[in-house]
Design a protein around this motif. Sequence first.
Motif, PDB file in Angstrom:
ATOM      1  N   SER A 125       0.950  -1.282   0.038  1.00 30.12           N
ATOM      2  CA  SER A 125      -0.142   0.187   0.418  1.00 30.12           C
ATOM      3  C   SER A 125       0.820   1.106   0.110  1.00 30.12           C
ATOM      4  O   SER A 125       2.141   1.283   0.061  1.00 30.12           O
ATOM      5  CB  SER A 125      -0.955  -0.079   1.079  1.00 30.12           C
ATOM      6  N   ARG A 126       0.303   2.423  -0.115  1.00 28.03           N
ATOM      7  CA  ARG A 126       0.959   3.596   0.002  1.00 28.03           C
ATOM      8  C   ARG A 126       1.537   3.865   1.249  1.00 28.03           C
ATOM      9  O   ARG A 126       0.976   3.638   2.427  1.00 28.03           O
ATOM     10  CB  ARG A 126       0.090   4.716  -0.241  1.00 28.03           C
ATOM     11  N   VAL A 127       3.044   3.828   1.542  1.00 32.87           N
ATOM     12  CA  VAL A 127       3.585   4.155   2.377  1.00 32.87           C
ATOM     13  C   VAL A 127       3.462   5.651   3.308  1.00 32.87           C
ATOM     14  O   VAL A 127       3.683   6.607   2.552  1.00 32.87           O
ATOM     15  CB  VAL A 127       5.121   3.955   2.547  1.00 32.87           C
ATOM     16  N   THR A 128       3.153   5.509   4.549  1.00 29.91           N
ATOM     17  CA  THR A 128       2.906   6.700   5.048  1.00 29.91           C
ATOM     18  C   THR A 128       3.689   6.942   6.398  1.00 29.91           C
ATOM     19  O   THR A 128       3.892   8.146   7.026  1.00 29.91           O
ATOM     20  CB  THR A 128       1.358   6.904   5.529  1.00 29.91           C
ATOM     21  N   ASN A 129       4.330   5.821   6.817  1.00 31.84           N
ATOM     22  CA  ASN A 129       5.460   6.092   7.878  1.00 31.84           C
ATOM     23  C   ASN A 129       6.343   4.872   7.563  1.00 31.84           C
ATOM     24  O   ASN A 129       6.045   3.608   7.300  1.00 31.84           O
ATOM     25  CB  ASN A 129       4.595   5.637   9.031  1.00 31.84           C
ATOM     26  N   LEU A 130       7.841   5.496   7.662  1.00 28.41           N
ATOM     27  CA  LEU A 130       8.880   4.552   7.637  1.00 28.41           C
ATOM     28  C   LEU A 130       9.430   4.103   8.905  1.00 28.41           C
ATOM     29  O   LEU A 130       9.323   5.025   9.765  1.00 28.41           O
ATOM     30  CB  LEU A 130       9.980   5.053   6.778  1.00 28.41           C
ATOM     31  N   ASN A 131       9.926   2.953   9.237  1.00 29.50           N
ATOM     32  CA  ASN A 131      10.647   2.166  10.510  1.00 29.50           C
ATOM     33  C   ASN A 131      11.744   3.256  10.672  1.00 29.50           C
ATOM     34  O   ASN A 131      12.526   3.056   9.889  1.00 29.50           O
ATOM     35  CB  ASN A 131      10.767   0.929  10.503  1.00 29.50           C
ATOM     36  N   PRO A 132      12.045   3.846  11.863  1.00 28.71           N
ATOM     37  CA  PRO A 132      13.074   4.921  11.843  1.00 28.71           C
ATOM     38  C   PRO A 132      14.416   3.801  12.115  1.00 28.71           C
ATOM     39  O   PRO A 132      15.580   4.523  11.905  1.00 28.71           O
ATOM     40  CB  PRO A 132      12.864   5.547  13.019  1.00 28.71           C
ATOM     41  N   ARG A 133      14.388   2.578  12.273  1.00 29.23           N
ATOM     42  CA  ARG A 133      15.640   1.812  12.370  1.00 29.23           C
ATOM     43  C   ARG A 133      15.895   1.102  11.234  1.00 29.23           C
ATOM     44  O   ARG A 133      16.932   0.711  11.152  1.00 29.23           O
ATOM     45  CB  ARG A 133      15.327   0.431  13.537  1.00 29.23           C
ATOM     46  N   ASP A 134      15.307   1.147  10.240  1.00 26.18           N
ATOM     47  CA  ASP A 134      15.479   0.683   8.914  1.00 26.18           C
ATOM     48  C   ASP A 134      16.321   1.426   7.961  1.00 26.18           C
ATOM     49  O   ASP A 134      15.717   2.089   6.977  1.00 26.18           O
ATOM     50  CB  ASP A 134      14.187   0.076   7.930  1.00 26.18           C
ATOM     51  N   LEU A 135      17.515   1.895   8.350  1.00 26.02           N
ATOM     52  CA  LEU A 135      18.268   2.748   7.835  1.00 26.02           C
ATOM     53  C   LEU A 135      19.183   2.216   6.775  1.00 26.02           C
ATOM     54  O   LEU A 135      19.302   0.859   6.473  1.00 26.02           O
ATOM     55  CB  LEU A 135      19.066   3.854   8.619  1.00 26.02           C
ATOM     56  N   LEU A 136      19.733   3.098   5.715  1.00 27.27           N
ATOM     57  CA  LEU A 136      20.602   2.243   4.699  1.00 27.27           C
ATOM     58  C   LEU A 136      21.876   1.550   5.727  1.00 27.27           C
ATOM     59  O   LEU A 136      22.821   2.121   6.316  1.00 27.27           O
ATOM     60  CB  LEU A 136      21.338   3.262   3.935  1.00 27.27           C
ATOM     61  N   SER A 137      22.002   0.349   5.437  1.00 26.36           N
ATOM     62  CA  SER A 137      22.974  -0.375   6.074  1.00 26.36           C
ATOM     63  C   SER A 137      23.020  -1.961   5.324  1.00 26.36           C
ATOM     64  O   SER A 137      22.285  -2.172   4.488  1.00 26.36           O
ATOM     65  CB  SER A 137      22.440  -0.738   7.560  1.00 26.36           C
ATOM     66  N   ASN A 138      24.159  -2.492   5.608  1.00 31.38           N
ATOM     67  CA  ASN A 138      24.387  -4.056   5.094  1.00 31.38           C
ATOM     68  C   ASN A 138      23.179  -4.742   5.402  1.00 31.38           C
ATOM     69  O   ASN A 138      22.472  -5.594   4.503  1.00 31.38           O
ATOM     70  CB  ASN A 138      25.646  -4.599   5.731  1.00 31.38           C
ATOM     71  N   LYS A 139      22.431  -4.680   6.502  1.00 34.39           N
ATOM     72  CA  LYS A 139      21.472  -5.420   6.936  1.00 34.39           C
ATOM     73  C   LYS A 139      20.057  -5.109   6.172  1.00 34.39           C
ATOM     74  O   LYS A 139      19.571  -5.863   5.519  1.00 34.39           O
ATOM     75  CB  LYS A 139      21.100  -5.132   8.488  1.00 34.39           C
ATOM     76  N   LEU A 140      19.995  -3.825   5.646  1.00 42.86           N
ATOM     77  CA  LEU A 140      18.737  -3.495   4.941  1.00 42.86           C
ATOM     78  C   LEU A 140      19.170  -3.979   3.384  1.00 42.86           C
ATOM     79  O   LEU A 140      18.136  -4.409   2.576  1.00 42.86           O
ATOM     80  CB  LEU A 140      18.567  -1.851   4.767  1.00 42.86           C
ATOM     81  N   ILE A 141      20.424  -3.968   2.990  1.00 40.26           N
ATOM     82  CA  ILE A 141      20.514  -4.490   1.549  1.00 40.26           C
ATOM     83  C   ILE A 141      20.667  -5.721   1.390  1.00 40.26           C
ATOM     84  O   ILE A 141      19.850  -6.314   0.716  1.00 40.26           O
ATOM     85  CB  ILE A 141      22.218  -3.956   1.134  1.00 40.26           C
ATOM     86  N   LYS A 142      20.826  -6.698   2.683  1.00 40.63           N
ATOM     87  CA  LYS A 142      20.732  -8.074   2.635  1.00 40.63           C
ATOM     88  C   LYS A 142      19.307  -8.314   2.743  1.00 40.63           C
ATOM     89  O   LYS A 142      18.805  -9.255   1.878  1.00 40.63           O
ATOM     90  CB  LYS A 142      21.437  -8.473   3.938  1.00 40.63           C
ATOM     91  N   ALA A 143      18.544  -7.670   3.569  1.00 44.22           N
ATOM     92  CA  ALA A 143      17.018  -7.927   3.287  1.00 44.22           C
ATOM     93  C   ALA A 143      16.465  -7.788   2.058  1.00 44.22           C
ATOM     94  O   ALA A 143      15.484  -8.746   1.360  1.00 44.22           O
ATOM     95  CB  ALA A 143      16.306  -7.198   4.581  1.00 44.22           C
ATOM     96  N   ALA A 144      16.846  -6.631   1.480  1.00 38.33           N
ATOM     97  CA  ALA A 144      16.424  -6.354  -0.010  1.00 38.33           C
ATOM     98  C   ALA A 144      16.825  -7.584  -1.108  1.00 38.33           C
ATOM     99  O   ALA A 144      15.946  -8.066  -1.949  1.00 38.33           O
ATOM    100  CB  ALA A 144      17.053  -4.938  -0.480  1.00 38.33           C
ATOM    101  N   TYR A 145      18.227  -7.964  -0.917  1.00 33.43           N
ATOM    102  CA  TYR A 145      18.645  -9.230  -1.627  1.00 33.43           C
ATOM    103  C   TYR A 145      17.753 -10.251  -1.545  1.00 33.43           C
ATOM    104  O   TYR A 145      17.490 -10.987  -2.325  1.00 33.43           O
ATOM    105  CB  TYR A 145      19.960  -9.232  -1.121  1.00 33.43           C
ATOM    106  N   LEU A 146      17.397 -10.519  -0.326  1.00 28.81           N
ATOM    107  CA  LEU A 146      16.703 -11.817   0.104  1.00 28.81           C
ATOM    108  C   LEU A 146      15.262 -11.752  -0.401  1.00 28.81           C
ATOM    109  O   LEU A 146      14.492 -12.698  -0.765  1.00 28.81           O
ATOM    110  CB  LEU A 146      16.548 -12.150   1.509  1.00 28.81           C
ATOM    111  N   ASN A 147      14.854 -10.496  -0.626  1.00 26.49           N
ATOM    112  CA  ASN A 147      13.629 -10.386  -1.327  1.00 26.49           C
ATOM    113  C   ASN A 147      13.606 -10.031  -3.002  1.00 26.49           C
ATOM    114  O   ASN A 147      12.729  -9.466  -3.559  1.00 26.49           O
ATOM    115  CB  ASN A 147      12.726  -8.920  -0.617  1.00 26.49           C
ATOM    116  N   ASN A 148      14.747 -10.323  -3.327  1.00 28.07           N
ATOM    117  CA  ASN A 148      14.961 -10.372  -4.874  1.00 28.07           C
ATOM    118  C   ASN A 148      15.095  -9.143  -5.476  1.00 28.07           C
ATOM    119  O   ASN A 148      14.805  -8.731  -6.979  1.00 28.07           O
ATOM    120  CB  ASN A 148      14.152 -11.097  -5.717  1.00 28.07           C
ATOM    121  N   LEU A 149      15.275  -8.007  -4.668  1.00 22.12           N
ATOM    122  CA  LEU A 149      15.488  -6.687  -5.100  1.00 22.12           C
ATOM    123  C   LEU A 149      17.150  -6.477  -5.843  1.00 22.12           C
ATOM    124  O   LEU A 149      17.923  -7.353  -5.510  1.00 22.12           O
ATOM    125  CB  LEU A 149      15.301  -5.511  -4.241  1.00 22.12           C
TER     126      LEU A 149
END
Length: 183
Positions: A73-97
């Motif tokens: 859905s349209r995003v109205t709020n972002l998790n303040p802990r999900d910042l650009l990091s290796n962890k976020l990139i890894k999660a994106a990779y695991l979701n096939n981004l």
Amino acid sequence: MSENIEIIIAELEKESEDKLFFAQQNLGAEVHWFFIQGFQALKKQLYIPACTSFLCGIEASLRITMSQIKKPSRVTNLNPRDLLSNKLIKAAYLNNLPVSALAFPQEHDFEDKFLNDSKRINVELVRVRHNLCHGNILEYVNTELGENYAFFTPECCRELAFQLYEISKKWTHALGKFRSENL
């Protein structure tokens, strides 16, 4: 005289195409303006704003896309802990981004850095973001004339700005394709 006008028109058309490129990638206005403004800053030789705008665009596009994968859905709020990091990139990779588009040109160990949790070495994009967006420009200080004549001007970030522009083009194109097919 008409040759000069044709050259001017061609230059204006090219600039317009370059500016519109980011708006045409299916990322949404809450993302594409970071890239457009980064491009505009780059064209005006405003290298620090260009770098930070490209970095923020990449971060915003990752955060918003990951949020939409969890809840389409349209995003109205972002998790303040999900910042650009290796962890976020890894999660994106695991979701096939298409995160391989975020690697710097000579970063051949990109995937290893974010997949290998024991290494704790940031990918170059994360390292640059952490330094530049927190005001640490020390690695860009020019010491070619010797330590006693070290200096910094925004031009010291010119090469980085152009690298981030190329990464941003590659990333937004690949991410736009992913979003069209999956969201």
